[in-house]
Design an enzyme around this catalytic site. Structure first.
Site, PDB file in Angstrom:
ATOM      1  N   LYS A  17      28.895  40.719  65.145  1.00 26.36           N
ATOM      2  CA  LYS A  17      29.442  42.084  65.071  1.00 26.36           C
ATOM      3  C   LYS A  17      30.007  42.412  66.453  1.00 26.36           C
ATOM      4  O   LYS A  17      29.686  43.444  67.065  1.00 26.36           O
ATOM      5  CB  LYS A  17      28.314  43.047  64.642  1.00 26.36           C
ATOM      6  CG  LYS A  17      28.764  44.439  64.308  1.00 26.36           C
ATOM      7  CD  LYS A  17      29.277  44.596  62.889  1.00 26.36           C
ATOM      8  CE  LYS A  17      29.805  45.998  62.656  1.00 26.36           C
ATOM      9  NZ  LYS A  17      30.497  46.145  61.375  1.00 26.36           N
ATOM     10  N   ASP A  30      29.363  42.080  58.202  1.00 20.31           N
ATOM     11  CA  ASP A  30      29.500  42.823  56.941  1.00 20.31           C
ATOM     12  C   ASP A  30      30.486  42.125  56.006  1.00 20.31           C
ATOM     13  O   ASP A  30      30.231  41.954  54.812  1.00 20.31           O
ATOM     14  CB  ASP A  30      29.870  44.292  57.183  1.00 20.31           C
ATOM     15  CG  ASP A  30      30.880  44.488  58.300  1.00 20.31           C
ATOM     16  OD1 ASP A  30      31.161  43.517  59.021  1.00 20.31           O
ATOM     17  OD2 ASP A  30      31.400  45.606  58.453  1.00 20.31           O
ATOM     18  N   ASP A  82      17.984  36.639  59.840  1.00 15.59           N
ATOM     19  CA  ASP A  82      16.873  37.032  58.975  1.00 15.59           C
ATOM     20  C   ASP A  82      17.415  37.664  57.692  1.00 15.59           C
ATOM     21  O   ASP A  82      17.028  37.303  56.576  1.00 15.59           O
ATOM     22  CB  ASP A  82      15.998  38.025  59.744  1.00 15.59           C
ATOM     23  CG  ASP A  82      14.720  38.362  59.005  1.00 15.59           C
ATOM     24  OD1 ASP A  82      14.260  37.523  58.216  1.00 15.59           O
ATOM     25  OD2 ASP A  82      14.188  39.466  59.214  1.00 15.59           O
TER      26      ASP A  82
END
Ligand code: ATP
Length: 331
Positions: free
Chosen positions: A167, A200, A224
């Site tokens: 990100k 995303d 995770d």
């Protein structure tokens, strides 16, 4: 080898894995140790010294899930063990099996997750009442090391592409450093197609077009979350094994947690723990036993006759374990 049955469904699925490993003919001497909530109850600490001593001696463990309560109490023991033994690479191979009904066939993803830093640094503090900070730590050393691990894995297993997931458009410094390191390491592996994708967008694409991914390289937290998402693509957490590797040792454990909702009922899917055991056998030099476990597990899943409830069947943990052992004996 150190054996940590763990909490919740741990003793059930680890018990299954031990039986299958034995039936595969691998002669493993286990040093059974307790950790987590069960150790807290018996010894007054979730991480007894005997456990740490055992791991220092054996360098290898097969481990069940350990309970860590959210928002209270002791820090995650999983995180503690990974940091103490510098098990910096978390590998989660996520493979679909014919016989388990999911929207996609032929999912074959390798999740490589950095295991030692990021928001798992455990550095949190209260700035003022009602205001807290959690510090995300990313270092060039850990980023290069995990990228190197992922590319080496990709090369050894002849994988075609590697996607670094990030990100960096928002976390320009931390995620920016992570992908710059990945990019630099990628230059040493020209045969592997290197790509980058924002987390995303990657999640959306994983659930619409999982076949467009191969090896995924992620920081700790994204790793995770995305590995549970990937588990969902192939039929759930009961199927996905995992390993935490360092330079001097490794701990093998399923992706799933303690599954308190089904613990003690004898219905947990043992496959994730069994396949984690197969990864351990590869690591300690029993590749034939590991291969026969994988083949037998695949055969049982494919036949669809003896499946646990989470993947659409009615079998108990014990019945499914016995079916895998029978399939192995048939060869
Ligand atoms: P923890 O806090 O220990 O992570 P959790 O319940 O939040 O526990 P998981 O243990 O990973 O997270 O379980 C998530 C869901 O997946 C639960 O509904 C659980 O029953 C299911 N699940 C996890 N492992 C298995 C398994 N081996 N077999 C069947 N279902 C499983």
């Amino acid at each position: 080898m150190t054996l940590i049955p763990g909490d919740g469904v741990g003793p059930e699925v680890i018990g299954a894995a031990i039986k299958v490993i034995e039936a595969a003919g691998a002669d493993i001497e286990w040093d059974r140790q307790s950790a987590g909530a069960s150790a807290l109850k018996r010894f007054g600490t979730p991480v007894p010294d005997a456990l740490i001593d055992s791991l220092r001696r054996t360098h290898v463990a097969l481990k069940g899930p350990l309970e860590t309560r959210s928002g209270e109490g002791y820090r995650s023991i999983n995180v503690y063990l990974r940091k103490t033994f510098d098990l910096y690479a978390n590998l989660r191979p996520t493979l679909s099996f014919a016989g388990v009904h999911v929207p996609f066939r032929n999912v074959d993803l390798i999740v490589v997750r950095e295991n030692t830093e990021d928001l798992y640094s455990g550095i949190e503090h209260t700035v003022a009442p009602g205001v807290v900070e959690s510090i995300k730590v990313i270092t060039a050393r850990a980023s290069r090391r995990i990228a190197r691990f992922a590319f080496e894995y990709a090369r050894r297993h002849r994988r075609k592409s590697l996607t670094a997931i990030h990100k960096a458009n928002i976390m320009k410094l931390s995620d920016g450093l992570f992908i710059r390191c990945a990019r630099a390491i990628a230059r040493d592996y020209p045969e592997i197609k290197y790509r980058e994708q924002i987390v995303d967008a990657a999640c959306m694409r994983l659930v619409t077009e999982p076949g467009s991914f191969d090896v995924l390289l992620l920081e700790n937290l994204y790793g995770d979350i995305v590995s549970d998402l990937c588990a969902g693509l192939v039929g759930g957490l009961g199927l996905v094994p995992g390993a935490n590797y360092g330079d001097k040792g490794a701990i093998f454990e399923a992706v799933h947690g303690t599954a308190p909702d089904i613990a003690g009922k004898g219905v947990a899917n043992p496959v994730a723990a069994i396949l984690s055991g197969a990864m351990m056998l590869d690591y300690v030099g029993h590749p034939r036993a590991a291969a026969s476990i994988r083949t037998a597990t695949g055969a049982v899943l494919r036949s669809g006759r003896v499946l646990t409830r989470d993947i659409g069947g009615k079998a108990s943990t014990e019945e499914m374990t016995a079916a895998i052992i029978r399939a192995m004996e048939r060869g």
